[in-house]
Motif scaffolding. Structure first.
Motif, PDB file in Angstrom:
ATOM      1  N   ASP A 147       0.822  -1.223   0.000  1.00 54.90           N
ATOM      2  CA  ASP A 147       0.000   0.000   0.000  1.00 54.90           C
ATOM      3  C   ASP A 147       0.849   1.262   0.000  1.00 54.90           C
ATOM      4  O   ASP A 147       0.547   2.229  -0.710  1.00 54.90           O
ATOM      5  N   VAL A 148       1.877   1.272   0.850  1.00 51.26           N
ATOM      6  CA  VAL A 148       2.716   2.471   0.975  1.00 51.26           C
ATOM      7  C   VAL A 148       3.572   2.634  -0.286  1.00 51.26           C
ATOM      8  O   VAL A 148       3.725   3.744  -0.799  1.00 51.26           O
ATOM      9  N   MET A 149       4.076   1.514  -0.801  1.00 49.86           N
ATOM     10  CA  MET A 149       4.865   1.586  -2.050  1.00 49.86           C
ATOM     11  C   MET A 149       4.005   2.112  -3.190  1.00 49.86           C
ATOM     12  O   MET A 149       4.419   2.974  -3.960  1.00 49.86           O
ATOM     13  N   MET A 150       2.783   1.565  -3.302  1.00 53.16           N
ATOM     14  CA  MET A 150       1.916   2.000  -4.398  1.00 53.16           C
ATOM     15  C   MET A 150       1.575   3.479  -4.267  1.00 53.16           C
ATOM     16  O   MET A 150       1.623   4.223  -5.234  1.00 53.16           O
ATOM     17  N   PHE A 151       1.204   3.904  -3.051  1.00 52.87           N
ATOM     18  CA  PHE A 151       0.891   5.319  -2.837  1.00 52.87           C
ATOM     19  C   PHE A 151       2.053   6.196  -3.289  1.00 52.87           C
ATOM     20  O   PHE A 151       1.879   7.166  -4.025  1.00 52.87           O
ATOM     21  N   SER A 152       3.255   5.835  -2.842  1.00 56.15           N
ATOM     22  CA  SER A 152       4.418   6.665  -3.125  1.00 56.15           C
ATOM     23  C   SER A 152       4.701   6.746  -4.632  1.00 56.15           C
ATOM     24  O   SER A 152       4.889   7.831  -5.188  1.00 56.15           O
ATOM     25  N   ILE A 153       4.686   5.606  -5.299  1.00 51.89           N
ATOM     26  CA  ILE A 153       5.021   5.599  -6.734  1.00 51.89           C
ATOM     27  C   ILE A 153       3.900   6.212  -7.573  1.00 51.89           C
ATOM     28  O   ILE A 153       4.139   7.079  -8.427  1.00 51.89           O
ATOM     29  N   LEU A 154       2.658   5.789  -7.310  1.00 46.12           N
ATOM     30  CA  LEU A 154       1.551   6.290  -8.145  1.00 46.12           C
ATOM     31  C   LEU A 154       1.307   7.783  -7.956  1.00 46.12           C
ATOM     32  O   LEU A 154       0.919   8.479  -8.898  1.00 46.12           O
TER      33      LEU A 154
ATOM     34  N   VAL B  92       3.694  16.862  10.348  1.00 49.08           N
ATOM     35  CA  VAL B  92       2.848  18.036  10.095  1.00 49.08           C
ATOM     36  C   VAL B  92       1.570  17.635   9.343  1.00 49.08           C
ATOM     37  O   VAL B  92       0.483  18.120   9.658  1.00 49.08           O
ATOM     38  N   SER B  93       1.682  16.721   8.378  1.00 48.79           N
ATOM     39  CA  SER B  93       0.502  16.314   7.606  1.00 48.79           C
ATOM     40  C   SER B  93      -0.515  15.595   8.478  1.00 48.79           C
ATOM     41  O   SER B  93      -1.714  15.851   8.379  1.00 48.79           O
ATOM     42  N   SER B  94      -0.037  14.695   9.341  1.00 48.38           N
ATOM     43  CA  SER B  94      -0.974  13.924  10.158  1.00 48.38           C
ATOM     44  C   SER B  94      -1.664  14.806  11.180  1.00 48.38           C
ATOM     45  O   SER B  94      -2.792  14.545  11.582  1.00 48.38           O
ATOM     46  N   GLN B  95      -1.014  15.879  11.590  1.00 50.41           N
ATOM     47  CA  GLN B  95      -1.614  16.779  12.582  1.00 50.41           C
ATOM     48  C   GLN B  95      -2.482  17.870  11.948  1.00 50.41           C
ATOM     49  O   GLN B  95      -3.189  18.587  12.654  1.00 50.41           O
ATOM     50  N   ASN B  96      -2.413  18.018  10.624  1.00 52.97           N
ATOM     51  CA  ASN B  96      -3.134  19.107   9.950  1.00 52.97           C
ATOM     52  C   ASN B  96      -3.758  18.628   8.639  1.00 52.97           C
ATOM     53  O   ASN B  96      -3.497  19.194   7.582  1.00 52.97           O
ATOM     54  N   LEU B 162      -3.736  13.486   1.843  1.00 49.65           N
ATOM     55  CA  LEU B 162      -4.851  12.863   1.132  1.00 49.65           C
ATOM     56  C   LEU B 162      -4.940  11.390   1.472  1.00 49.65           C
ATOM     57  O   LEU B 162      -5.995  10.779   1.384  1.00 49.65           O
ATOM     58  N   TRP B 163      -3.815  10.828   1.800  1.00 45.72           N
ATOM     59  CA  TRP B 163      -3.716   9.389   1.901  1.00 45.72           C
ATOM     60  C   TRP B 163      -3.842   8.896   3.334  1.00 45.72           C
ATOM     61  O   TRP B 163      -4.497   7.889   3.591  1.00 45.72           O
ATOM     62  N   ILE B 164      -3.230   9.634   4.272  1.00 45.60           N
ATOM     63  CA  ILE B 164      -3.252   9.210   5.679  1.00 45.60           C
ATOM     64  C   ILE B 164      -4.679   8.976   6.200  1.00 45.60           C
ATOM     65  O   ILE B 164      -4.935   7.951   6.830  1.00 45.60           O
ATOM     66  N   PRO B 165      -5.643   9.881   5.901  1.00 45.21           N
ATOM     67  CA  PRO B 165      -6.979   9.664   6.491  1.00 45.21           C
ATOM     68  C   PRO B 165      -7.693   8.438   5.937  1.00 45.21           C
ATOM     69  O   PRO B 165      -8.654   7.973   6.524  1.00 45.21           O
ATOM     70  N   LYS B 166      -7.235   7.922   4.794  1.00 44.76           N
ATOM     71  CA  LYS B 166      -7.911   6.768   4.203  1.00 44.76           C
ATOM     72  C   LYS B 166      -7.505   5.456   4.875  1.00 44.76           C
ATOM     73  O   LYS B 166      -8.137   4.428   4.673  1.00 44.76           O
ATOM     74  N   LYS B 167      -6.407   5.466   5.595  1.00 49.64           N
ATOM     75  CA  LYS B 167      -5.950   4.248   6.229  1.00 49.64           C
ATOM     76  C   LYS B 167      -6.688   4.088   7.551  1.00 49.64           C
ATOM     77  O   LYS B 167      -6.850   5.050   8.309  1.00 49.64           O
TER      78      LYS B 167
END
Lengths: 191, 191
Positions: A147-154, B92-96, B162-167
């Motif tokens: 998941d993290v690899m895909m997020f980073s690359i895509l 910073v992203s996770s806190q904001n 964009l990605w952190i809140p989806k996990k």
């Protein structure tokens, strides 16, 4: 553009307008004015603004799907598959700078094609993740969360359309090679 | 939130509203309604919607600047500096989450602070590129174009919000380590 049909021209000009003003703000009248056409003639070539958006987005989404299917079904190693996907993104993005903006931002305005678009997108991500998992299983790819690899690359590949136009000169082959190096081998220098 | 002043609460709620409806669409009346306050009371704490936007964006932009200054002035190797920058973005992203959306999308609506914001952003990118160049010169980092490396790494880091809140569950330390691994060492498995 040579050999471009009137409909293709309308779609190309509309993509640029959507990028500049936002899909919602653009009217068919704006489009007709920009194209130096009467609104009535515009409707000889296309039914609605929604149809234009569908054509812009689904055409590109299908290019990615077809590319992924070709890559997936090859006998290449997973690393080579990833390199081919990177090349696919550089190629499609550089050829569709405005269309990529619609793909990334205006897909929310899709109506009948929203479902099919989302399906293509999630299939693409699943195939991408599957390649990473196969690579991990084969010992080619580091055992980091796919998941993290895909997020980073895509994320990087999906933003190319924003970045390519800012460069004065872009040698696409060099860009593809640089991105392959960075995304696959990282930036640390091997000793 | 404990010890939060009324102004801080207004800014936090406004950031969420801006994210959901877009800065332009949100009125001070919407904000007052959401906060269960009279519009007149809102103005006891803040002067305008523009002032709220400034506070949201400039506060985060300055956190990044301060973080970069600390990293830059340290005696760490360039690779360690980059790892610290990755940790800074995760933190910073996770806190904001909502504030980061404003930073990335609504900065175009800044008025008096537009210049200062752009300056912070371009200083940050210059410092980032400088670290990459030093790393190349020191033989720590692969001699790839710093522009492409910076684009690739910063695009991923700037999209984290964009990605952190989806996990469902995010272990931030693990995420920082995974990202460091992916962005610095790449995804290929060393033999």
């Amino acid at each position: 553009m040579e050999n471009e049909t009137r409909q293709e021209e309308i779609i190309r000009v509309a993509a640029k307008l959507f990028k500049e003003k936002g899909y919602s703000a653009v009217t068919m009248r704006d489009l007709a004015t920009t194209m130096n056409m009467k609104a009535a003639s515009l409707y000889n070539h296309i039914n609605s603004k929604q149809e234009i958006l569908e054509k812009i987005i689904m055409r590109i989404a299908r290019k990615f799907s077809v590319g992924m299917t070709t890559v997936k079904s090859s006998n290449d190693s997973c690393i080579v598959k990833l390199k081919k996907i990177i090349a696919l993104h550089v190629e499609v993005s550089s050829q569709n700078i405005y269309g990529m903006a619609a793909l990334n931002h205006d897909w929310v305005h899709l109506e009948a094609q929203l479902g099919p678009y989302k399906k293509l997108r999630s299939d693409y991500e699943n195939d991408f993740k599957e390649i990473l998992k196969e690579g991990i299983a084969a010992g080619e790819i580091s055992p980091i969360k796919p998941d993290v690899m895909m997020f980073s690359i895509l994320t990087t590949l999906r933003s190319l359309y924003l970045w390519i136009p800012k460069k004065e000169v872009i040698h696409l082959e060099e860009l593809t090679n640089n991105l392959s190096e960075i995304l696959i081998n990282g930036i640390i220098k091997e000793n």
